[in-house]
Write an enzyme that holds these catalytic residues in place. Structure first.
Site, PDB file in Angstrom:
ATOM      1  N   ASP A 167      34.646 -23.759  72.895  1.00  0.00           N
ATOM      2  CA  ASP A 167      33.386 -24.030  73.591  1.00  0.00           C
ATOM      3  C   ASP A 167      33.472 -25.301  74.437  1.00  0.00           C
ATOM      4  O   ASP A 167      32.927 -25.358  75.542  1.00  0.00           O
ATOM      5  CB  ASP A 167      32.241 -24.143  72.588  1.00  0.00           C
ATOM      6  CG  ASP A 167      31.851 -22.815  71.964  1.00  0.00           C
ATOM      7  OD1 ASP A 167      32.280 -21.750  72.479  1.00  0.00           O
ATOM      8  OD2 ASP A 167      31.125 -22.843  70.953  1.00  0.00           O
ATOM      9  N   TYR A 207      59.948 -27.255  64.623  1.00  0.00           N
ATOM     10  CA  TYR A 207      59.457 -28.035  65.755  1.00  0.00           C
ATOM     11  C   TYR A 207      60.523 -28.883  66.429  1.00  0.00           C
ATOM     12  O   TYR A 207      60.251 -29.534  67.435  1.00  0.00           O
ATOM     13  CB  TYR A 207      58.300 -28.934  65.298  1.00  0.00           C
ATOM     14  CG  TYR A 207      57.151 -28.128  64.734  1.00  0.00           C
ATOM     15  CD1 TYR A 207      56.368 -27.331  65.558  1.00  0.00           C
ATOM     16  CD2 TYR A 207      56.866 -28.141  63.370  1.00  0.00           C
ATOM     17  CE1 TYR A 207      55.325 -26.581  65.055  1.00  0.00           C
ATOM     18  CE2 TYR A 207      55.824 -27.389  62.854  1.00  0.00           C
ATOM     19  CZ  TYR A 207      55.054 -26.614  63.700  1.00  0.00           C
ATOM     20  OH  TYR A 207      54.023 -25.872  63.195  1.00  0.00           O
ATOM     21  N   HIS A 263      52.478 -24.828  73.014  1.00  0.00           N
ATOM     22  CA  HIS A 263      52.987 -24.900  71.643  1.00  0.00           C
ATOM     23  C   HIS A 263      54.495 -25.056  71.716  1.00  0.00           C
ATOM     24  O   HIS A 263      55.147 -24.449  72.571  1.00  0.00           O
ATOM     25  CB  HIS A 263      52.641 -23.644  70.848  1.00  0.00           C
ATOM     26  CG  HIS A 263      51.172 -23.435  70.730  1.00  0.00           C
ATOM     27  ND1 HIS A 263      50.401 -24.137  69.833  1.00  0.00           N
ATOM     28  CD2 HIS A 263      50.338 -22.636  71.428  1.00  0.00           C
ATOM     29  CE1 HIS A 263      49.145 -23.763  69.981  1.00  0.00           C
ATOM     30  NE2 HIS A 263      49.067 -22.864  70.939  1.00  0.00           N
ATOM     31  N   LEU A 264      55.040 -25.850  70.824  1.00  0.00           N
ATOM     32  CA  LEU A 264      56.483 -26.035  70.758  1.00  0.00           C
ATOM     33  C   LEU A 264      57.172 -24.767  70.279  1.00  0.00           C
ATOM     34  O   LEU A 264      58.207 -24.366  70.803  1.00  0.00           O
ATOM     35  CB  LEU A 264      56.811 -27.194  69.822  1.00  0.00           C
ATOM     36  CG  LEU A 264      56.299 -28.563  70.288  1.00  0.00           C
ATOM     37  CD1 LEU A 264      56.301 -29.544  69.134  1.00  0.00           C
ATOM     38  CD2 LEU A 264      57.127 -29.072  71.440  1.00  0.00           C
ATOM     39  N   SER A 265      56.604 -24.144  69.257  1.00  0.00           N
ATOM     40  CA  SER A 265      57.194 -22.926  68.693  1.00  0.00           C
ATOM     41  C   SER A 265      56.525 -21.702  69.311  1.00  0.00           C
ATOM     42  O   SER A 265      55.458 -21.802  69.923  1.00  0.00           O
ATOM     43  CB  SER A 265      57.006 -22.903  67.172  1.00  0.00           C
ATOM     44  OG  SER A 265      55.635 -22.784  66.844  1.00  0.00           O
ATOM     45  N   ARG A 318      48.763 -17.161  62.990  1.00  0.00           N
ATOM     46  CA  ARG A 318      49.012 -17.964  64.197  1.00  0.00           C
ATOM     47  C   ARG A 318      48.965 -17.123  65.474  1.00  0.00           C
ATOM     48  O   ARG A 318      49.012 -17.662  66.580  1.00  0.00           O
ATOM     49  CB  ARG A 318      50.364 -18.663  64.107  1.00  0.00           C
ATOM     50  CG  ARG A 318      50.420 -19.712  63.007  1.00  0.00           C
ATOM     51  CD  ARG A 318      51.731 -20.484  63.062  1.00  0.00           C
ATOM     52  NE  ARG A 318      51.961 -21.235  61.858  1.00  0.00           N
ATOM     53  CZ  ARG A 318      51.481 -22.455  61.624  1.00  0.00           C
ATOM     54  NH1 ARG A 318      50.734 -23.044  62.526  1.00  0.00           N
ATOM     55  NH2 ARG A 318      51.748 -23.065  60.488  1.00  0.00           N
ATOM     56  N   HIS A 342      43.995 -21.937  66.087  1.00  0.00           N
ATOM     57  CA  HIS A 342      43.729 -20.680  65.392  1.00  0.00           C
ATOM     58  C   HIS A 342      42.406 -20.681  64.634  1.00  0.00           C
ATOM     59  O   HIS A 342      42.063 -19.686  64.006  1.00  0.00           O
ATOM     60  CB  HIS A 342      44.875 -20.399  64.416  1.00  0.00           C
ATOM     61  CG  HIS A 342      46.209 -20.736  64.992  1.00  0.00           C
ATOM     62  ND1 HIS A 342      46.784 -20.035  66.030  1.00  0.00           N
ATOM     63  CD2 HIS A 342      47.070 -21.757  64.723  1.00  0.00           C
ATOM     64  CE1 HIS A 342      47.942 -20.585  66.354  1.00  0.00           C
ATOM     65  NE2 HIS A 342      48.142 -21.635  65.571  1.00  0.00           N
TER      66      HIS A 342
END
Length: 149
Positions: free
Chosen positions: A87, A23, A100-102, A111, A80
């Site tokens: 919803d 991260y 997402h950072l990665s 993932r 995930h």
């Protein structure tokens, strides 16, 4: 001026300390400051909320309805697993960009599935803190196009 909410989920409060090899060393505060500064260049007012609790994320999404113009969401691990977040996004009628950072698609197989992606207008991942900047820019363009049409 567009009103944008940046929502961060579980464990993101530990950025800069938690798994820096995945991260990076950028802290959540640094990302928040980056988002506010970039938002100003896009005529956006950017506010932030981070929680480790799924229900609090859902409450924030519900509260955004009719108040915020868009949401940038890093749901962390809930990405995930959470049908409830999916919803909530569907119900709120506020455009959401998942971040997402990665690169979640280059990581563990579990993932690769995102419940958020099914209801988000787009997904940005793998660019570290710049994922948020890219999402804010994409959201600004989406809202301008929507409002022009």
């Amino acid at each position: 001026m567009q009103k944008i909410l940046v929502l961060n989920g579980p464990n993101l409060n530990l950025l800069g300390k938690r798994q820096p090899e995945v991260y990076g060393s950028t802290t959540l505060k640094m990302i928040e400051d980056l988002c506010v500064a970039h938002g100003q260049t896009l005529d956006q007012t950017v506010t932030h909320f981070q929680t480790n609790h799924e229900g609090a994320l859902i409450d924030a999404i519900h509260a955004a309805r009719g108040v915020q113009d868009g949401i940038v969401l890093n749901a962390g691990g809930y990405t995930h697993t959470s049908v409830a977040l999916m919803d909530a996004i569907s119900s709120a009628e506020v455009p959401v960009i998942e971040v997402h950072l990665s690169n979640i698609h280059a990581r563990e197989a579990f993932r690769h599935k995102s419940y958020i992606a099914a209801v988000a207008i787009g997904q940005v991942c793998g660019f570290g803190a710049q994922s948020y900047v890219l999402a804010l820019s994409a959201l600004a363009a989406h809202l301008a196009e929507r409002d022009a049409g």
